[in-house]
Design an enzyme around this catalytic site. Sequence first.
Site, mmCIF file in Angstrom:
data_model
loop_
_atom_site.group_PDB
_atom_site.id
_atom_site.type_symbol
_atom_site.label_atom_id
_atom_site.label_comp_id
_atom_site.label_asym_id
_atom_site.label_seq_id
_atom_site.Cartn_x
_atom_site.Cartn_y
_atom_site.Cartn_z
ATOM 1 N N HIS A 58 -0.012 6.015 1.583
ATOM 2 C CA HIS A 58 -0.766 4.958 2.263
ATOM 3 C C HIS A 58 -2.227 5.388 2.437
ATOM 4 O O HIS A 58 -3.148 4.610 2.205
ATOM 5 C CB HIS A 58 -0.198 4.699 3.665
ATOM 6 C CG HIS A 58 1.178 4.095 3.688
ATOM 7 N ND1 HIS A 58 2.200 4.601 4.461
ATOM 8 C CD2 HIS A 58 1.692 3.021 3.038
ATOM 9 C CE1 HIS A 58 3.290 3.861 4.296
ATOM 10 N NE2 HIS A 58 3.014 2.896 3.426
ATOM 11 N N LYS A 82 13.435 -6.440 10.920
ATOM 12 C CA LYS A 82 13.621 -5.177 10.199
ATOM 13 C C LYS A 82 14.055 -4.110 11.209
ATOM 14 O O LYS A 82 13.227 -3.472 11.863
ATOM 15 C CB LYS A 82 12.297 -4.799 9.517
ATOM 16 C CG LYS A 82 12.493 -3.979 8.262
ATOM 17 C CD LYS A 82 11.193 -3.871 7.481
ATOM 18 C CE LYS A 82 11.348 -2.949 6.297
ATOM 19 N NZ LYS A 82 10.138 -2.875 5.501
ATOM 20 N N ARG A 132 3.346 1.276 -6.833
ATOM 21 C CA ARG A 132 3.581 2.657 -7.271
ATOM 22 C C ARG A 132 4.215 2.707 -8.654
ATOM 23 O O ARG A 132 3.876 3.538 -9.485
ATOM 24 C CB ARG A 132 4.512 3.369 -6.274
ATOM 25 C CG ARG A 132 3.892 3.588 -4.920
ATOM 26 C CD ARG A 132 4.950 3.855 -3.897
ATOM 27 N NE ARG A 132 5.833 2.690 -3.748
ATOM 28 C CZ ARG A 132 6.776 2.559 -2.833
ATOM 29 N NH1 ARG A 132 6.986 3.529 -1.988
ATOM 30 N NH2 ARG A 132 7.500 1.473 -2.769
ATOM 31 N N SER A 170 7.881 5.410 2.917
ATOM 32 C CA SER A 170 8.205 5.710 4.321
ATOM 33 C C SER A 170 9.713 5.902 4.475
ATOM 34 O O SER A 170 10.169 6.755 5.230
ATOM 35 C CB SER A 170 7.742 4.565 5.223
ATOM 36 O OG SER A 170 6.349 4.451 5.184
HETATM 37 O O1 PNS Z 1 5.443 -2.062 4.065
HETATM 38 P P1 PNS Z 1 6.266 -3.276 3.762
HETATM 39 O O2 PNS Z 1 7.510 -3.278 4.619
HETATM 40 O O3 PNS Z 1 6.564 -3.402 2.303
HETATM 41 O O4 PNS Z 1 5.389 -4.568 4.182
HETATM 42 C C1 PNS Z 1 5.903 -5.878 4.035
HETATM 43 C C2 PNS Z 1 5.008 -6.889 4.775
HETATM 44 C C3 PNS Z 1 4.867 -6.505 6.220
HETATM 45 C C4 PNS Z 1 3.649 -6.899 4.124
HETATM 46 C C5 PNS Z 1 5.665 -8.288 4.622
HETATM 47 O O5 PNS Z 1 6.980 -8.237 5.071
HETATM 48 C C6 PNS Z 1 4.904 -9.374 5.385
HETATM 49 O O6 PNS Z 1 3.878 -9.825 4.947
HETATM 50 N N1 PNS Z 1 5.426 -9.764 6.567
HETATM 51 C C7 PNS Z 1 4.831 -10.790 7.383
HETATM 52 C C8 PNS Z 1 5.628 -12.095 7.322
HETATM 53 C C9 PNS Z 1 5.194 -12.932 6.132
HETATM 54 O O7 PNS Z 1 4.090 -13.361 6.015
HETATM 55 N N2 PNS Z 1 6.173 -13.158 5.229
HETATM 56 C C10 PNS Z 1 5.957 -13.928 4.028
HETATM 57 C C11 PNS Z 1 5.560 -13.019 2.873
HETATM 58 S S1 PNS Z 1 5.585 -13.912 1.382
#
Ligand code: PNS
Length: 212
Positions: A58, A82, A132, A170
């Site tokens: 990150h 989550k 990645r 993570s």
């Molecule tokens: O580090 P991660 O867990 O891959 O991040 C995922 C994240 C937080 C970016 C994604 O779950 C997100 O954007 N959550 C907010 C809710 C949202 O907008 N969902 C629609 C995405 S298309």
Amino acid sequence: MSRLAPTRSREPGARLLPSDCLPPWLRHKIGLDLAGRGQLKQIIAIYPGSFDPVTNGHLDLINRGCKLFDRLIIAVAQNPDKGGALFCVEERVEMLKAMTAQIENVTVDSFEGLLMNYCIEKNANAVLRGIRAVSDYEFELQMALMNRKIEPRVETVFMMPAEKYSYLSSRIVREIASFGGPLAGLVPDMVEQRLHRRIQEQRSAAFAIPSK
Ligand code: PNS
């Protein structure tokens, strides 16, 4: 004077930009401002994620992103669905702040709900995500396209961390930590110490005899 002669005075030896050779009226017409940067607006990017915990991968991406964008807001998602988080959102924000305190155009925040709503609230025009390996692509593409459908004014920008972090996540860091494995080089020292402490706390809590 030739029409293509530089129209601005520059420091001796300074690099000449193609736009310097255009007269101001033409520069204005084709959308180049006098600073030679064009009519690019300030790019405010959001780097969203769970960051449970922040890894060196990150941080690698943050270091790349802060050079590309005018402002980079790291946004920790408050995702009640989550489960199984090791650190609460406040702890993740605190660790990220400590790790990025030296970077002037980077701030750390948290958000709840739709990412696109948060982007609008922050006046952001870009979302930064790391890719990645090919395996990341499918999920990231789905998310980027859905986000574009929700808010077409926000672009998703993908960047690649250094190859040495291409296997790092993570989730894998939490797993190694839970078995007491080595974390050097995967997370910052501060995060490593907090991981060991948290695992220890969880173990102690699991073996604690409940008081009647
Ligand atoms: O580090 P991660 O867990 O891959 O991040 C995922 C994240 C937080 C970016 C994604 O779950 C997100 O954007 N959550 C907010 C809710 C949202 O907008 N969902 C629609 C995405 S298309």
